[in-house]
Every structure is written in C-alpha cells, then in structure tokens.
Design a protein around this motif. Structure first.
Motif, PDB file in Angstrom:
ATOM      1  N   ASP A 226       0.285  -1.175   0.166  1.00 26.42           N
ATOM      2  CA  ASP A 226      -0.019  -0.066   0.193  1.00 26.42           C
ATOM      3  C   ASP A 226       0.910   0.904   0.159  1.00 26.42           C
ATOM      4  O   ASP A 226       0.917   2.578  -0.652  1.00 26.42           O
ATOM      5  CB  ASP A 226      -0.901   0.255   1.262  1.00 26.42           C
ATOM      6  CG  ASP A 226      -1.985  -0.641   1.458  1.00 26.42           C
ATOM      7  OD1 ASP A 226      -2.421  -1.960   0.432  1.00 26.42           O
ATOM      8  OD2 ASP A 226      -2.552  -1.436   2.445  1.00 26.42           O
ATOM      9  N   GLN A 227       1.811   0.981   0.691  1.00 29.47           N
ATOM     10  CA  GLN A 227       2.938   2.443   0.480  1.00 29.47           C
ATOM     11  C   GLN A 227       3.610   2.684  -0.317  1.00 29.47           C
ATOM     12  O   GLN A 227       3.728   3.507  -0.674  1.00 29.47           O
ATOM     13  CB  GLN A 227       3.763   2.338   2.594  1.00 29.47           C
ATOM     14  CG  GLN A 227       3.283   2.296   4.093  1.00 29.47           C
ATOM     15  CD  GLN A 227       3.841   1.810   4.747  1.00 29.47           C
ATOM     16  OE1 GLN A 227       4.603   1.298   4.282  1.00 29.47           O
ATOM     17  NE2 GLN A 227       3.466   1.565   5.465  1.00 29.47           N
ATOM     18  N   ALA A 228       4.847   1.191  -0.749  1.00 31.72           N
ATOM     19  CA  ALA A 228       4.702   1.481  -1.935  1.00 31.72           C
ATOM     20  C   ALA A 228       3.541   1.933  -2.955  1.00 31.72           C
ATOM     21  O   ALA A 228       4.521   3.172  -4.294  1.00 31.72           O
ATOM     22  CB  ALA A 228       5.604   0.512  -2.469  1.00 31.72           C
ATOM     23  N   ALA A 229       2.757   1.676  -2.834  1.00 25.48           N
ATOM     24  CA  ALA A 229       1.641   2.044  -4.248  1.00 25.48           C
ATOM     25  C   ALA A 229       1.244   4.010  -3.977  1.00 25.48           C
ATOM     26  O   ALA A 229       0.559   4.502  -4.942  1.00 25.48           O
ATOM     27  CB  ALA A 229       0.426   1.587  -4.287  1.00 25.48           C
ATOM     28  N   ALA A 230       0.986   4.300  -2.883  1.00 23.55           N
ATOM     29  CA  ALA A 230       1.211   5.545  -2.395  1.00 23.55           C
ATOM     30  C   ALA A 230       2.146   6.256  -2.692  1.00 23.55           C
ATOM     31  O   ALA A 230       1.584   7.542  -3.423  1.00 23.55           O
ATOM     32  CB  ALA A 230       0.897   5.352  -1.059  1.00 23.55           C
TER      33      ALA A 230
END
Length: 267
Positions: A226-230
């Motif tokens: 999720d953090q990499a996508a964000a």
C-alpha cells in the motif's frame, strides 16, 4: 528436543512464527508486545534473571521475531548481575543497531541459549529468486540493480535495509524512522524524477552486508505494498533468500490490484 521461546516484538512476524511451533513460550520486552499474541513481559534491566527463568522452564532455544525500538533503561531497575553487562550493552548501542543486536545474541549464547533463525523455523516466509507477480521493465531492473549497489555501500555504516530508486537516482534511504517514513518521503519528492513519463521507481530491501541473518531480517507485508503504491512506485524488489514476506497472499492481491510487481531478485 528443548522448548523454544519466542522473543516477540511488534508486527505480524511473531504470530506467524508462533503458528508454526508446538507449545512455544512467548515473551516480549515490556512495551513491545505484538497485538493479539499473549506474551509474558520482561525488562532488559533484568536480562540475566530472565535468562535464568528460560532455563527453569526447560527452554534452550530462542527466536527473535518482530520489531523492537530501543527501550529507555531505568538505572535503578538493574539487578546486580545484569548491571555488569551495562557498559557492554551501551557501547554496542552507540555503535548502531547491528552492533547492539550482535551483543544481545552473544549474551544469550554465553548463557547457553542457542538462537534460531526465521529461515530455520519458517523457511516459507523467505522466498527464493523469482517474480511473484507483475513484470518489471528493463528500466525497473536497472533501478533494482542500482538500489542493490547503494545498500551494499550504506550497509556497513549500519543504516537501514531499504532504499527507493527511480531512474537511477536515490529518492530515499531508510534510516531510524523506518520504511513507512522513507516511502512517505519518496511520495513527497516524486517530482524529482528527471523524466516525468519515465520509470516510476522501485522499493528495494536487503539485509546489510555481513549481517547475522538469525535476527532482524528485512520484512515486507501488505502495508508495504500500500505504501509503495501511494508513493507512485512501479514495484517492490528484494534480495532473494534474505527478506521475510508476511501474509504473502494478501501482498499479491494488493500488488495485483495496484499494478505493482513483486520480485525476489538475485542478490
């Protein structure tokens, strides 16, 4: 076979290890117990009596699982025997996390407690080489190679185990605040990519060169995706055989939904 104790820290690793052991004894440094996993607390200031208690319970092997930040020590809480270790522990803590962990391992082993690794107890959590989902482009692969080169140089300085690279440039390097802080920083500075329509960048994780792999391996999980996508990245890569994946099926589901690749790259 002697009983195994889990020294549990924050996050999902300790529960994952506990699920793979028969009747483990679970302990946690006071203030760092994992959510949903009952654990007996102990204090670092009474480390030697704690190890005595492990032996009294028939425990001869220990596995460290989960995140622990440096605790604040109360000088008045030390027992006489543990107090003798204070100069050694404090000197190691001032030298960095890796040095501190090495001293902790040495102390346990000097007290006849052998250290188990995650790879020994749960090898399925540490994937070997291969692309798990998605397909890194040639530009992504170059960024991963550059990221591995960066960590190979910063690792001996006892910095973090993660880096974000885009178009050959280091956007962020993991330090004490951790992976999420690094990815938040990369998200804020994504406009520094030289080519706005070029490679979006990668998160890469690897153990430090020479690291004792029985403890503190880098960890990735669904939140990492999720953090990499964000942060607008193209995918996540890591050193094959050297990084723990938690909740792999959920990681794959989220990566596929976000269009990210997941790649255990040859180290």
């Amino acid at each position: 076979m002697t009983r195994i104790a889990i020294i549990a820290g924050l996050g999902a690793l300790a529960p994952a290890i506990a699920a793979r052991l028969d009747d483990p004894a679970i302990f946690a440094l006071e203030g760092f117990a994992p959510e949903g996993l009952p654990a007996t607390p102990f204090r670092l200031e009474r480390l030697v009596p704690f190890m005595d208690e492990l032996h009294a319970q028939g425990i001869g092997r220990v596995i460290f699982a989960g995140a622990i930040r440096r605790p604040r020590l109360d000088p008045e809480a030390f027992d006489t025997r543990t107090a003798q270790l204070v100069p050694r522990i404090l000197t190691a803590m001032q030298s960095g996390d890796d040095a501190a962990l090495r001293v902790v391992l040495d102390i346990f082993e000097e007290n006849d407690l052998s250290i188990c690794s995650v790879s020994e107890i749960a090898p399925d959590l540490i994937p070997g080489e291969g692309v798990l989902t998605g397909q890194p482009s040639d530009a992504d692969r170059r960024d991963v190679a550059r990221a591995a080169q960066i960590l190979a140089q910063t690792g001996p300085l006892d910095l973090g185990q993660g880096v974000v690279v885009a178009q050959g440039l280091c956007l962020a390097l993991e330090t004490l605040p951790g992976t999420q802080a690094m990815l938040d920083f990369a998200a804020l500075h994504g406009d520094l990519r030289p080519n706005p329509t070029g490679a979006r960048g990668v998160l890469y994780k690897a153990p430090k060169p020479g690291q004792d792999r029985r403890i503190d391996l880098p960890t990735l999980g669904p939140d990492s995706v999720d953090q990499a996508a964000a942060a607008g990245l193209a995918g996540i890569a890591w050193a094959a055989g050297g990084v723990i994946l938690l909740q792999r099926d959920e990681m794959l589901r989220r990566a596929q939904a976000a269009g990210l690749f997941l790649w255990a790259a040859a180290s």
